[in-house]
Design an enzyme around this catalytic site. Structure first.
Site, short mmCIF file in Angstrom:
data_model
loop_
_atom_site.label_atom_id
_atom_site.label_comp_id
_atom_site.label_asym_id
_atom_site.label_seq_id
_atom_site.Cartn_x
_atom_site.Cartn_y
_atom_site.Cartn_z
N SER A 109 0.84 -1.20 0.00
CA SER A 109 0.00 0.00 0.00
C SER A 109 0.88 1.25 0.00
O SER A 109 0.59 2.22 -0.72
CB SER A 109 -0.96 0.01 1.18
OG SER A 109 -0.25 0.04 2.40
N ASP A 152 6.78 3.22 6.39
CA ASP A 152 6.74 2.50 5.11
C ASP A 152 6.85 3.45 3.91
O ASP A 152 7.59 3.19 2.96
CB ASP A 152 5.45 1.68 4.99
CG ASP A 152 5.47 0.46 5.91
OD1 ASP A 152 6.52 0.18 6.52
OD2 ASP A 152 4.43 -0.22 6.01
#
Ligand code: MEV
Length: 314
Positions: A109, A152
């Protein structure tokens, strides 16, 4: 024009990073490719076995097959909306292809959010600093998930082996002492968002959980010194310590413990990577024979290298 945005493997500190502790993560040579071509229509296409999405922006028609597809689509659309607001309008066809199924814990994602914004900027012909890209990518994750640390998206945008301090955001980058990491994908039980919420609920029920989070923060600091010194034995041992601490937070299953025990002769250490409850297990391999041991498992496995460059046009 094609952009590659790397997936991200968490080496130390996931979950604790949500409470302000530092974390160590690496960008890898597998991730998401986003192709962008200017066109008179704005269309997004994404597909590869696990997910299929087709969206026509002008007709406002979206087709996503399965729950995974729908989740993936929301990251793409949010990234396009933020890119348009920040960088200006663009009509283009976007095609996406990922190396991992979404929701396994390889930061698909984040790589998607970062990759779509980077491709949007490249297609539009505007420059975007890595730090700015990291920030915009984090906004996408926050909007879609409600809560996410900047780890991330920052690592996918910047690349390399990084120690992240979440707030105020800063990072340190070093040359990785390891050539390769091995990954095993276990069946996933739950979504990152829900697992993070469970840890939060556990923490609110027990004050002592804070001590576990503090201990993870200390492991991160110690592991960073071992990584800087190139001491892989120390890094591996601390990966195991971090894994047991994550076990105390309720996110490490028996399957991970059994896997690490089975692979012990071939690795310095290993742990879950990301939210846990299945998904990616990262291993620090000792020597070449690990490939044979991995093949015996009958599970999806990968040998990956650290990607030094972060999201970029190919
Ligand atoms: C997810 O990749 C890592 C977690 O620490 C959540 C986050 O950092 O947002 C579990």
């Amino acid at each position: 024009m094609i952009v590659f945005s790397p997936g991200v493997i968490k080496l130390f500190g996931e979950h604790a990073v949500v409470y302000g502790k530092p974390a160590i993560a690496a960008a890898i040579d597998r991730g998401v490719r986003v192709k962008c071509s200017r066109s008179d229509r704005a269309v997004v296409r994404a597909g590869r076995a696990q997910v299929y999405v087709e969206y026509d922006v002008e007709r406002r028609e979206a087709k996503a097959i399965g729950e995974e597809g729908e989740k993936f689509l929301s990251y793409v659309l949010t990234a396009l909306r933020i890119a348009e607001a920040e960088l200006g309008p663009l009509k283009a066809v976007f095609e996406l292809e990922g190396d991992f199924p979404p929701s396994v814990g390889a930061a698909t994602s984040a790589a998607t959010s970062v990759g779509v914004i980077r491709a949007y900027a490249a297609c539009l012909g505007v420059g975007l600093e890595k730090e700015e890209l990291a920030k915009l990518g984090h906004r996408v994750e926050l909007e879609v998930q409600g809560a996410a640390s900047p780890m991330d998206t920052a690592v996918s945008a910047i690349g390399g082996l990084l120690k992240i301090t979440p707030s105020p955001f800063s990072y340190e980058k070093i040359n990785p002492p390891m050539k390769e990491l091995a990954l095993v994908l276990l069946p996933r039980r739950g979504l990152t968002k829900d697992i993070v919420a469970d840890v939060r609920a556990l923490r609110s029920r027990h004050r002592s959980v804070d001590a576990v989070i503090d201990a993870i923060g200390e492991v991160v600091e110690e592991a960073w010194q071992c990584l800087k010194g190139g001491d892989l034995k120390c890094v591996g041992e601390l990966m195991e310590v971090n894994n047991w601490l994550l076990g105390a937070l309720g996110v490490v299953g028996d399957d991970v413990v059994a896997l690490l025990r089975y692979l012990k002769p071939f690795i310095y250490g290993g742990k879950i990577s990301g939210a846990g409850r299945g998904g990616v297990v990262v291993l620090l391999p000792k020597r070449g024979e690990i490939a044979e041991a991995l093949a015996e498992l009958g599970l999806p496995t990968y040998i990956v290298r650290i990607d030094e460059l972060g999201a970029r046009a190919l």
